[in-house]
Scaffold this motif. Structure first.
Motif, PDB file in Angstrom:
ATOM      1  N   PRO A  88       0.907  -1.276  -0.183  1.00  0.00           N
ATOM      2  CA  PRO A  88      -0.064  -0.107  -0.017  1.00  0.00           C
ATOM      3  C   PRO A  88       0.869   1.362   0.105  1.00  0.00           C
ATOM      4  O   PRO A  88       1.790   1.230   0.811  1.00  0.00           O
ATOM      5  N   VAL A  89       0.415   2.131  -0.798  1.00  0.00           N
ATOM      6  CA  VAL A  89       1.232   3.405  -0.938  1.00  0.00           C
ATOM      7  C   VAL A  89       0.444   4.533  -0.652  1.00  0.00           C
ATOM      8  O   VAL A  89      -0.734   4.643  -1.222  1.00  0.00           O
ATOM      9  N   ILE A  90       0.760   5.391   0.117  1.00  0.00           N
ATOM     10  CA  ILE A  90       0.125   6.651   0.563  1.00  0.00           C
ATOM     11  C   ILE A  90       1.051   7.947  -0.135  1.00  0.00           C
ATOM     12  O   ILE A  90       2.167   8.000   0.196  1.00  0.00           O
ATOM     13  N   LEU A  91       0.389   8.731  -0.725  1.00  0.00           N
ATOM     14  CA  LEU A  91       1.066   9.894  -1.068  1.00  0.00           C
ATOM     15  C   LEU A  91       0.507  11.102  -0.328  1.00  0.00           C
ATOM     16  O   LEU A  91      -0.567  11.609  -0.300  1.00  0.00           O
ATOM     17  N   ALA A  92       1.438  11.804   0.314  1.00  0.00           N
ATOM     18  CA  ALA A  92       1.144  13.096   0.934  1.00  0.00           C
ATOM     19  C   ALA A  92       1.842  14.334   0.036  1.00  0.00           C
ATOM     20  O   ALA A  92       2.724  14.465  -0.702  1.00  0.00           O
ATOM     21  N   THR A  93       0.830  15.336  -0.094  1.00  0.00           N
ATOM     22  CA  THR A  93       1.293  16.508  -1.029  1.00  0.00           C
ATOM     23  C   THR A  93       0.479  17.830  -0.256  1.00  0.00           C
ATOM     24  O   THR A  93      -0.128  17.856   0.665  1.00  0.00           O
ATOM     25  N   ASN A  94       1.109  18.905  -1.043  1.00  0.00           N
ATOM     26  CA  ASN A  94       0.501  20.040  -0.683  1.00  0.00           C
ATOM     27  C   ASN A  94       0.046  21.093  -1.747  1.00  0.00           C
ATOM     28  O   ASN A  94       0.063  22.246  -1.988  1.00  0.00           O
ATOM     29  N   ASN A  95       0.207  20.475  -3.119  1.00  0.00           N
ATOM     30  CA  ASN A  95      -0.091  21.107  -4.196  1.00  0.00           C
ATOM     31  C   ASN A  95      -0.703  20.058  -5.395  1.00  0.00           C
ATOM     32  O   ASN A  95      -0.987  19.068  -5.219  1.00  0.00           O
ATOM     33  N   ASP A  96      -1.150  20.841  -6.235  1.00  0.00           N
ATOM     34  CA  ASP A  96      -2.010  20.361  -7.315  1.00  0.00           C
ATOM     35  C   ASP A  96      -1.191  19.164  -8.085  1.00  0.00           C
ATOM     36  O   ASP A  96      -1.665  18.092  -8.660  1.00  0.00           O
ATOM     37  N   ASP A  97       0.226  19.481  -8.318  1.00  0.00           N
ATOM     38  CA  ASP A  97       1.089  18.191  -9.103  1.00  0.00           C
ATOM     39  C   ASP A  97       1.101  17.186  -8.369  1.00  0.00           C
ATOM     40  O   ASP A  97       1.368  15.974  -8.898  1.00  0.00           O
ATOM     41  N   GLY A  98       0.932  17.235  -6.807  1.00  0.00           N
ATOM     42  CA  GLY A  98       0.692  15.974  -6.222  1.00  0.00           C
ATOM     43  C   GLY A  98      -0.354  14.948  -6.632  1.00  0.00           C
ATOM     44  O   GLY A  98      -0.064  13.558  -6.579  1.00  0.00           O
ATOM     45  N   GLY A 109       1.265   0.972 -11.941  1.00  0.00           N
ATOM     46  CA  GLY A 109       1.132  -0.220 -11.388  1.00  0.00           C
ATOM     47  C   GLY A 109       1.308  -0.375  -9.906  1.00  0.00           C
ATOM     48  O   GLY A 109       0.928  -1.399  -9.410  1.00  0.00           O
ATOM     49  N   LEU A 110       1.600   0.816  -9.252  1.00  0.00           N
ATOM     50  CA  LEU A 110       1.593   0.930  -7.613  1.00  0.00           C
ATOM     51  C   LEU A 110       0.225   1.048  -7.015  1.00  0.00           C
ATOM     52  O   LEU A 110      -0.724   1.382  -7.425  1.00  0.00           O
ATOM     53  N   ASN A 111       0.261   0.283  -5.847  1.00  0.00           N
ATOM     54  CA  ASN A 111      -1.037   0.282  -5.083  1.00  0.00           C
ATOM     55  C   ASN A 111      -1.334   1.344  -4.345  1.00  0.00           C
ATOM     56  O   ASN A 111      -0.925   1.464  -3.093  1.00  0.00           O
ATOM     57  N   VAL A 112      -1.659   2.572  -5.054  1.00  0.00           N
ATOM     58  CA  VAL A 112      -1.692   3.815  -4.285  1.00  0.00           C
ATOM     59  C   VAL A 112      -3.248   3.905  -3.582  1.00  0.00           C
ATOM     60  O   VAL A 112      -4.347   3.907  -4.551  1.00  0.00           O
ATOM     61  N   THR A 113      -3.260   3.995  -2.328  1.00  0.00           N
ATOM     62  CA  THR A 113      -4.555   3.617  -1.629  1.00  0.00           C
ATOM     63  C   THR A 113      -4.994   5.211  -1.260  1.00  0.00           C
ATOM     64  O   THR A 113      -6.638   5.281  -1.305  1.00  0.00           O
ATOM     65  N   THR A 114      -4.417   6.060  -0.841  1.00  0.00           N
ATOM     66  CA  THR A 114      -4.904   7.312  -0.335  1.00  0.00           C
ATOM     67  C   THR A 114      -3.868   8.453  -0.482  1.00  0.00           C
ATOM     68  O   THR A 114      -2.562   8.297  -0.688  1.00  0.00           O
ATOM     69  N   LEU A 115      -4.626   9.446  -0.735  1.00  0.00           N
ATOM     70  CA  LEU A 115      -3.631  10.834  -1.023  1.00  0.00           C
ATOM     71  C   LEU A 115      -3.781  11.735   0.321  1.00  0.00           C
ATOM     72  O   LEU A 115      -5.170  11.887   0.208  1.00  0.00           O
ATOM     73  N   VAL A 116      -3.061  12.283   0.860  1.00  0.00           N
ATOM     74  CA  VAL A 116      -3.422  13.171   2.026  1.00  0.00           C
ATOM     75  C   VAL A 116      -2.833  14.519   1.520  1.00  0.00           C
ATOM     76  O   VAL A 116      -1.630  14.526   1.231  1.00  0.00           O
ATOM     77  N   THR A 170      -6.443   9.567  12.723  1.00  0.00           N
ATOM     78  CA  THR A 170      -6.947   8.445  11.798  1.00  0.00           C
ATOM     79  C   THR A 170      -5.625   7.709  11.282  1.00  0.00           C
ATOM     80  O   THR A 170      -4.596   8.290  11.098  1.00  0.00           O
ATOM     81  N   ILE A 171      -5.660   6.304  11.611  1.00  0.00           N
ATOM     82  CA  ILE A 171      -4.250   5.594  11.241  1.00  0.00           C
ATOM     83  C   ILE A 171      -4.624   5.088   9.769  1.00  0.00           C
ATOM     84  O   ILE A 171      -5.602   4.222   9.712  1.00  0.00           O
ATOM     85  N   LEU A 172      -3.695   5.257   8.934  1.00  0.00           N
ATOM     86  CA  LEU A 172      -3.739   4.453   7.699  1.00  0.00           C
ATOM     87  C   LEU A 172      -2.639   3.300   7.475  1.00  0.00           C
ATOM     88  O   LEU A 172      -1.555   3.772   7.667  1.00  0.00           O
ATOM     89  N   ASP A 173      -2.877   2.349   7.117  1.00  0.00           N
ATOM     90  CA  ASP A 173      -2.091   1.300   6.688  1.00  0.00           C
ATOM     91  C   ASP A 173      -1.141   1.425   5.472  1.00  0.00           C
ATOM     92  O   ASP A 173      -1.886   1.892   4.629  1.00  0.00           O
ATOM     93  N   CYS A 174      -0.022   1.283   5.637  1.00  0.00           N
ATOM     94  CA  CYS A 174       0.701   1.488   4.294  1.00  0.00           C
ATOM     95  C   CYS A 174       2.267   0.846   4.476  1.00  0.00           C
ATOM     96  O   CYS A 174       2.615   0.651   5.612  1.00  0.00           O
ATOM     97  N   GLY A 175       2.837   0.784   3.338  1.00  0.00           N
ATOM     98  CA  GLY A 175       4.318   0.279   3.387  1.00  0.00           C
ATOM     99  C   GLY A 175       5.195   1.270   2.927  1.00  0.00           C
ATOM    100  O   GLY A 175       6.600   1.086   2.962  1.00  0.00           O
ATOM    101  N   ILE A 176       4.627   2.122   1.927  1.00  0.00           N
ATOM    102  CA  ILE A 176       5.515   3.213   1.390  1.00  0.00           C
ATOM    103  C   ILE A 176       4.798   4.436   1.492  1.00  0.00           C
ATOM    104  O   ILE A 176       3.493   4.535   1.234  1.00  0.00           O
ATOM    105  N   VAL A 177       5.476   5.594   1.801  1.00  0.00           N
ATOM    106  CA  VAL A 177       4.885   6.865   1.790  1.00  0.00           C
ATOM    107  C   VAL A 177       5.528   7.949   0.848  1.00  0.00           C
ATOM    108  O   VAL A 177       7.008   8.016   0.661  1.00  0.00           O
TER     109      VAL A 177
END
Length: 705
Positions: A88-98, A109-116, A170-177
């Motif tokens: 599971p991959v979570i992506l953290a950003t502060n802009n539209d390009d994220g 092909g990455l398992n992107v589950t959540t964008l914060v 909120t706790i989010l399970d992931c292996g990569i940020v």
């Protein structure tokens, strides 16, 4: 050029380009990086198109393995074929390009589950592509905790309310940020050639301001708000979050602003004396963003460069560095040390600034930080015997408190380095080497001790970092020291030329050495590096009534040139012997054996076509010549067949001497004193007379003071 990289640009548009060459014997154009070709290109115009790189986001423990820039993850997958499986991959950003990066990672092909996203109000047009791919979007939240156990297990996110966090977690399970904090223009070359930068609030990044040498900056490096399609730098609707407001001082709460320099938000806040804590971090982080454009990545020993000293620390700084920064010095990076080259002034050229410093050294007094010179201590019962075998000077004849100039030779009689040797006691010696040569000479001595002279009881220690060396030079240098509290006799009789005393200046323990590097009265003050700034300020205050000035590296080199001093480490020729650089024309070796003596006798007997150190003079006192000039004996000589008979080392006009100073290496120059040679470059050949290189005070009276 293919497989090439520009590694530096100077103020004259000279560009250093490094090209990887194909592997030898390969039938394919494959370059593994083991073979390189260095080119120097004199460019008419330099256009910088270095792009931009993704910025970090700050949150607690953002240096945890498994937290990476989104562009780096994309490169691993697309370029190198690395698979992250179903992690599971979570992506953290502060802009539209994220959001665009999240879509790109999902499509790879990455398992992107959540964008914060730390922003509260997200436009539907921005999140629509994310939602179409089934990625959960959490707006107005930031990561506040990373849970790891042999890898990232989960992250905790909390809602950001102004400068505070909500109590709900909120706790989010992931292996990569994956993090995508916007873009920083890459400004290495801009800073390297003296250009300036400024902070642009529109794109929340450091962008080019004043251009020097570089004609134009284009693409992502420019930060131009019209280049949306180039990199998306502008109009990203970014919300800069300089720090996440977490409580506590645990090591788990560290928020890293720059991983290269191991700088945290707390480090920046401590270094900024601003009343508003938010402004502290904001200003500090802006400075840290400039670390992304660090000229310390570039090896520029080959090129004179003006470097913004606040951009990034080089490998070594002088202990008085902050004082020179305050005086807006132009710096030179050489031999791993950042040193002040000169102190520019508004309304005058660099040449005029150097001339003012030189005049102060010849007619008043100047102060220079010589800490960059290598410093060694040789101790032990057999220290005198060991150094007598290693050096050309007669060390055994030195008494306590005496000093000598000496050279270090290899087995072929070639000079490795030269410097001052000080005898404190018969079992304790100090050695000053050329800048950057301390470790080299220490290894050389240790190799000889271990392999050939193991029976001698000596210890060789480098003290280059631990000890500072401040040099007072000029006819009023003694008056400055007299204004300090001291227990050292600094009279001519008490401390003559090439002697040393230990004692105290202003209650600080020092070793005071009389030298003559510039040809005038020189006092070198050796003391612990931690006391250097205190001593520097005391000397500047004591010398105020005597017209004291700081002396830059450029002026110091020219003062030494006026005296006929040759820095052997700056000469490309690697086969100079002591006789070749002797101002008297012939070197007389001591009777005792030393490294290189036998080879030196052979070299002395065979003087055919040896390059030797001389001065060149012209009837017109202000004539200078380019360093790439060709030297011929007669105007009719065919240079294409015979080649140049030497090379120019330096050529400049000295206001203090009211004449030009030109030093050169000429074939068999010592046997040609008084003869005329012709120096030509792109103009009419100039007749110049070969003479001894000692131009300032040839009778050696001033240095004895």
């Amino acid at each position: 050029y293919n497989r090439s990289q520009a590694i530096g640009v100077d103020e004259d548009n000279r560009t250093i380009v490094l090209t990887r060459l194909p592997d030898p014997g390969s039938n394919h154009d494959i370059a593994s990086g083991d073979r390189f070709l260095v080119r120097k290109i004199n460019a008419k115009r330099v256009i910088m198109a270095t792009g931009a790189e993704e910025r970090l986001l700050t949150f607690p423990s953002n240096d945890t393995p498994g937290i990476m820039r989104a562009t780096a993850i994309a490169a691993y997958v697309a370029r190198y074929g690395i698979s992250f499986g179903h992690t599971p991959v979570i992506l953290a950003t502060n802009n539209d390009d994220g959001h665009a990066m999240a879509c790109q990672l999902f499509d790879l092909g990455l398992n992107v589950t959540t964008l914060v996203d730390c922003r509260q109000d997200l436009q539907s047009s921005v999140i629509a592509p994310i939602c179409d791919r089934g990625i959960n979007v959490i707006g107005g939240h930031v990561i506040t905790e990373v849970l790891e156990d042999a890898g990232i297990q989960s992250v905790t996110v909390q809602k950001l309310q102004g400068d505070k966090l909500s109590a709900d977690k909120t706790i989010l399970d992931c292996g990569i940020v994956a993090i995508s904090g916007g873009w920083n223009p890459r400004l290495e070359y801009l800073a390297n050639c003296g250009g300036s930068q400024r902070y642009d609030p529109d794109c929340n990044a450091i962008i080019p301001d004043k251009l020097v040498a570089i004609s134009q900056v284009i693409g992502g490096a420019s930060g131009d708000t019209s280049l949306v399609n180039a990199i998306g730098l502008a109009h990203l609707h970014a919300s800069p979050i300089w720090q996440v407001p977490v409580s506590g001082r645990s090591g788990r709460n560290k928020q890293w602003a720059d991983l290269r320099t191991e700088t945290t938000i707390a480090d920046i806040a401590k270094s900024k004396k601003v009343a508003d804590p938010d402004k502290q971090v904001h200003l500090g982080l802006l400075e840290d963003l400039q670390l992304q454009a660090s000229p310390s990545r570039i090896s520029m020993d080959m090129v004179m460069t003006r470097i913004d000293p606040d951009v990034s620390p080089p490998r070594r700084r002088l202990p008085t560095h902050s004082w020179h920064v305050g005086k807006k010095a132009a710096f030179r990076l050489g031999h791993q040390w950042l040193r002040p080259a000169l102190y520019p002034k508004d309304g005058i050229s660099h040449e005029e600034a150097i001339a003012e410093e030189m005049n102060a050294a010849r007619h008043a007094v100047t102060l220079h930080d010589l800490t960059a010179v290598g410093k060694l201590e040789v101790t032990g019962p057999d220290a005198a015997e060991f150094l007598d075998r290693m050096l050309t000077a007669n060390i055994k004849k030195l008494g306590g408190g005496e000093a000598r100039y000496s050279m270090m030779l290899d087995e072929s009689g070639t000079i490795i380095d030269h410097g001052i040797v000080v005898c404190l006691r018969q079992d304790h010696y100090l050695i000053n080497t050329s800048p950057g040569m301390g470790e080299t000479i220490m290894r050389w001595m240790r190799d000889w001790h271990q392999n050939e002279l193991a029976n001698l009881r000596v210890f060789i220690t480098s003290t280059t970092q631990e000890w500072a060396n401040l040099m007072l030079t000029g006819p009023r240098a003694r008056q400055v020291l007299l204004a300090l509290d001291r227990d050292i006799d600094i009279t001519t009789a008490g401390l003559p030329y090439l002697s040393a005393q230990t004692g105290h200046l202003n209650n600080l323990p020092v070793c005071l050495i009389r030298t003559g590097y510039t040809g005038d009265i020189n006092f070198e003050i050796h003391l612990e590096a931690k006391h250097a700034m205190i001593m520097w300020r005391a000397l500047m205050a004591a010398g105020k009534n005597y017209g004291i000035r700081a002396l830059g590296e450029d002026a110091l080199v020219r003062l030494a040139a006026e005296k006929g001093r040759l820095d052997i480490t700056t000469v490309a020729e690697q086969s100079l012997s002591p006789s070749d650089i002797s101002v008297s024309g012939k070197f007389k070796p001591k009777q005792a054996e030393f490294i290189g003596k036998k080879a030196l006798l052979r070299v002395t007997q065979s003087t055919a076509n040896r390059l030797q150190f001389v001065a060149l003079r012209n009837d017109e006192p202000k004539v200078t010549v380019p360093l790439d000039s060709v030297i011929t004996q007669n105007l009719t000589d065919d240079v294409s067949k015979s080649g140049s008979q030497g090379r120019i080392l330096t050529s400049f006009f000295s206001q203090s001497l009211n004449q030009s100073v030109t030093l050169a290496l000429i074939e068999n120059g010592h046997s040609k004193y008084g003869e005329i040679v012709h120096v030509s470059s792109r103009s009419t050949p100039i007749p110049m007379r070969i003479s001894r290189p000692t131009i300032f005070d040839p009778n050696e009276r001033k240095r004895h003071g």
